[in-house]
Design a protein around this motif. Structure first.
Motif, short mmCIF file in Angstrom:
data_model
loop_
_atom_site.label_atom_id
_atom_site.label_comp_id
_atom_site.label_asym_id
_atom_site.label_seq_id
_atom_site.Cartn_x
_atom_site.Cartn_y
_atom_site.Cartn_z
N GLU A 42 7.13 2.72 -23.46
CA GLU A 42 6.44 3.32 -24.59
C GLU A 42 7.43 4.01 -25.52
OE1 GLU A 42 3.53 5.84 -22.81
OE2 GLU A 42 1.99 4.26 -22.70
N GLN A 43 8.49 4.57 -24.94
CA GLN A 43 9.50 5.25 -25.74
C GLN A 43 10.13 4.31 -26.78
OE1 GLN A 43 12.65 6.83 -23.35
NE2 GLN A 43 13.90 7.48 -25.10
N TYR A 44 10.26 3.05 -26.39
CA TYR A 44 10.88 2.07 -27.28
C TYR A 44 9.85 1.17 -27.97
CZ TYR A 44 15.25 3.53 -25.15
OH TYR A 44 16.32 4.28 -24.72
N GLY A 45 8.59 1.56 -27.89
CA GLY A 45 7.54 0.83 -28.58
C GLY A 45 7.28 -0.56 -28.02
N LEU A 46 7.57 -0.77 -26.75
CA LEU A 46 7.40 -2.07 -26.12
C LEU A 46 6.04 -2.17 -25.45
CD1 LEU A 46 10.96 -2.37 -24.51
CD2 LEU A 46 10.15 -3.40 -26.66
N SER A 47 5.57 -3.38 -25.30
CA SER A 47 4.26 -3.60 -24.68
C SER A 47 4.27 -3.18 -23.21
CB SER A 47 3.88 -5.08 -24.78
OG SER A 47 2.71 -5.34 -24.03
N THR A 48 3.21 -2.51 -22.81
CA THR A 48 3.07 -2.09 -21.41
C THR A 48 1.82 -2.72 -20.79
OG1 THR A 48 1.85 -0.10 -22.09
CG2 THR A 48 4.24 0.11 -21.82
N TYR A 49 1.38 -3.83 -21.36
CA TYR A 49 0.13 -4.44 -20.89
C TYR A 49 0.17 -4.76 -19.40
CZ TYR A 49 -3.63 -7.79 -20.19
OH TYR A 49 -4.74 -8.42 -19.71
N GLN A 50 1.28 -5.37 -18.94
CA GLN A 50 1.38 -5.73 -17.52
C GLN A 50 1.29 -4.49 -16.64
OE1 GLN A 50 4.38 -8.76 -16.41
NE2 GLN A 50 4.82 -8.94 -18.60
N LEU A 51 1.90 -3.41 -17.10
CA LEU A 51 1.86 -2.17 -16.33
C LEU A 51 0.47 -1.54 -16.35
CD1 LEU A 51 5.27 -0.53 -17.32
CD2 LEU A 51 4.75 -2.03 -15.39
N TRP B 5 0.82 -1.21 0.00
CA TRP B 5 0.00 0.00 0.00
C TRP B 5 0.86 1.27 0.00
CZ3 TRP B 5 -5.26 0.68 -0.60
CH2 TRP B 5 -6.01 -0.50 -0.69
N ASP B 6 2.02 1.15 -0.64
CA ASP B 6 2.86 2.33 -0.86
C ASP B 6 2.44 2.93 -2.20
OD1 ASP B 6 4.75 4.27 -1.09
OD2 ASP B 6 6.49 2.95 -0.85
N LEU B 7 1.28 3.55 -2.20
CA LEU B 7 0.66 3.98 -3.45
C LEU B 7 1.40 5.13 -4.10
CD1 LEU B 7 -3.15 3.70 -2.62
CD2 LEU B 7 -1.51 1.93 -3.27
N GLU B 8 1.99 5.99 -3.30
CA GLU B 8 2.72 7.12 -3.87
C GLU B 8 3.93 6.65 -4.67
OE1 GLU B 8 4.94 11.25 -2.40
OE2 GLU B 8 3.73 10.06 -0.99
N THR B 9 4.72 5.74 -4.08
CA THR B 9 5.88 5.21 -4.78
C THR B 9 5.45 4.38 -5.99
OG1 THR B 9 7.08 5.11 -2.68
CG2 THR B 9 8.03 3.91 -4.53
N ALA B 10 4.40 3.59 -5.82
CA ALA B 10 3.90 2.78 -6.93
C ALA B 10 3.47 3.66 -8.10
CB ALA B 10 2.73 1.92 -6.46
N SER B 11 2.81 4.77 -7.80
CA SER B 11 2.34 5.66 -8.85
C SER B 11 3.49 6.29 -9.63
CB SER B 11 1.47 6.77 -8.23
OG SER B 11 0.99 7.64 -9.23
N SER B 12 4.48 6.81 -8.90
CA SER B 12 5.62 7.45 -9.57
C SER B 12 6.44 6.43 -10.36
CB SER B 12 6.49 8.17 -8.55
OG SER B 12 7.03 7.25 -7.60
N THR B 13 6.59 5.22 -9.81
CA THR B 13 7.35 4.18 -10.50
C THR B 13 6.62 3.72 -11.76
OG1 THR B 13 8.22 3.43 -8.36
CG2 THR B 13 8.48 1.94 -10.22
N LEU B 14 5.31 3.54 -11.66
CA LEU B 14 4.52 3.16 -12.82
C LEU B 14 4.64 4.18 -13.94
CD1 LEU B 14 1.10 1.65 -11.68
CD2 LEU B 14 2.50 0.87 -13.59
N GLU B 15 4.55 5.44 -13.58
CA GLU B 15 4.63 6.50 -14.58
C GLU B 15 5.99 6.47 -15.28
OE1 GLU B 15 4.23 11.39 -14.83
OE2 GLU B 15 3.85 10.32 -12.95
N LYS B 16 7.05 6.31 -14.51
CA LYS B 16 8.40 6.31 -15.07
C LYS B 16 8.63 5.09 -15.97
CE LYS B 16 11.54 7.44 -12.17
NZ LYS B 16 12.48 7.39 -11.03
N LYS B 17 8.22 3.92 -15.48
CA LYS B 17 8.45 2.68 -16.24
C LYS B 17 7.61 2.66 -17.52
CE LYS B 17 11.03 0.90 -12.91
NZ LYS B 17 12.48 0.68 -13.05
#
Length: 308
Positions: free
Chosen positions: A111-120, A94-106
């Motif tokens: 997406e920059q390299y055109g890779l699938s982000t389905y899991q994310l 339940w570390d939602l703040e870190t999860a949110s920032s990490t998700l955004e970065k990853k």
């Protein structure tokens, strides 16, 4: 009690781990996987191990693993599987703040390299659901808190004390508003008022405030306050007791009582304790002058409320 006798090679460990997993015996599965990992440096086992830990809700072990083997995973992109496992762990914690920032970065990276982000994307949906659940829970807690605050005068000491950590769910302005209300409530315990004053100072609230102190309306300048443990009157009395020729157990009891009494008198300690040595001996011997006798009686009544 079943004793697990570990084989001596990786493949057998993995076989037993798989069997335990199929039997829903996650504890044994984890033990066998840890033995397999110890036998080899095969990193392909790591993701399976972490996934198993998450399934078993062994979050401390999973977090320790990341700190040991991938300490920079939050800043450095590994691969989609590792990143997904790490974000999943953050969500479980339940570390939602870190999860949110990490998700955004990853997500931006893949997406920059055109890779699938389905899991994310799946994890992002879960993050949104947890945000909604957390918001609903906080709203319900706030409603319960306001109900309790309305009847705070009728609450026991323990019930009043339980309100203090609940105040932290409020916004800054709402926290200050309710703190002011409690400080001006005559039946709110003086020890808890001291705690609130120190919390306001820690939050760097600098405005002068009003409070009711043992039935008297008083004005307090928070910028002039020092914490109880740093108050010169308390420190001098504590040091005096430390040098007294009494046995260690009685000395500790006396020091604890001094801290308790001083905390209840805070922030106007000097209005009551004008003779520190006499006050110490008043607590020790119960042979007190009239002024000290009156205040000690008042404070002991407040202490009795703490056990009700």
């Amino acid at each position: 009690m079943n004793i697990i006798r570990f084989p001596k090679n990786k493949d057998v460990f993995l076989q037993k781990a798989t069997q335990s997993f199929e039997e829903a015996n996650m504890t044994e599965a984890i033990l066998y996987m840890e033995k397999a990992i110890q036998e080899t440096k095969d990193t392909s086992l790591y993701t399976i191990y972490i996934a198993t830990l998450l399934e078993s809700h062994e979050l401390d072990k999973a977090l320790a693993f990341f700190k040991t083997y991938l300490p920079n995973i939050q800043q450095e992109t590994q691969d989609i599987e590792w990143d997904s496992l790490y974000i999943r762990l953050l969500l479980e914690l339940w570390d939602l703040e870190t999860a949110s920032s990490t998700l955004e970065k990853k997500t931006a990276y893949y997406e920059q390299y055109g890779l699938s982000t389905y899991q994310l994307e799946v994890l992002s949906q879960r993050l949104n659901q947890q945000h909604i659940a957390l918001k609903n829970e906080e709203e319900e807690m706030q409603q319960q808190l306001m109900i309790q605050l309305e009847k705070v005068e009728a609450l026991s000491f323990l019930e009043q004390r339980s309100l203090l950590p609940m105040l932290n769910i409020l916004s800054v302005d709402a926290y200050i508003e309710q703190a002011m209300y409690l400080l001006c409530t005559e039946q709110f315990h003086p020890l808890l008022k001291s705690y609130l004053l120190e919390m306001l100072c820690e939050r760097q609230y600098t405005q002068d405030i009003d409070m009711v102190w043992f039935g008297e309306k008083q004005s307090v300048s928070l910028t002039q306050l020092v914490p109880v443990l740093e108050h010169p009157i308390y420190q001098r009395m504590d040091k005096y007791v430390d040098n007294m020729a009494i046995d260690e157990q009685n000395k500790q009891v006396l020091q604890q009582n001094i801290l308790l009494y001083v905390s209840m008198l805070y922030p106007f300690i000097e209005r009551v304790i004008d003779d520190e040595v006499a006050f110490v001996h008043a607590l020790q011997e119960k042979h007190v002058a009239e002024k000290q006798h009156v205040w000690i009686d008042r404070l002991e009544k407040e202490i009795q409320k703490m056990t009700m």
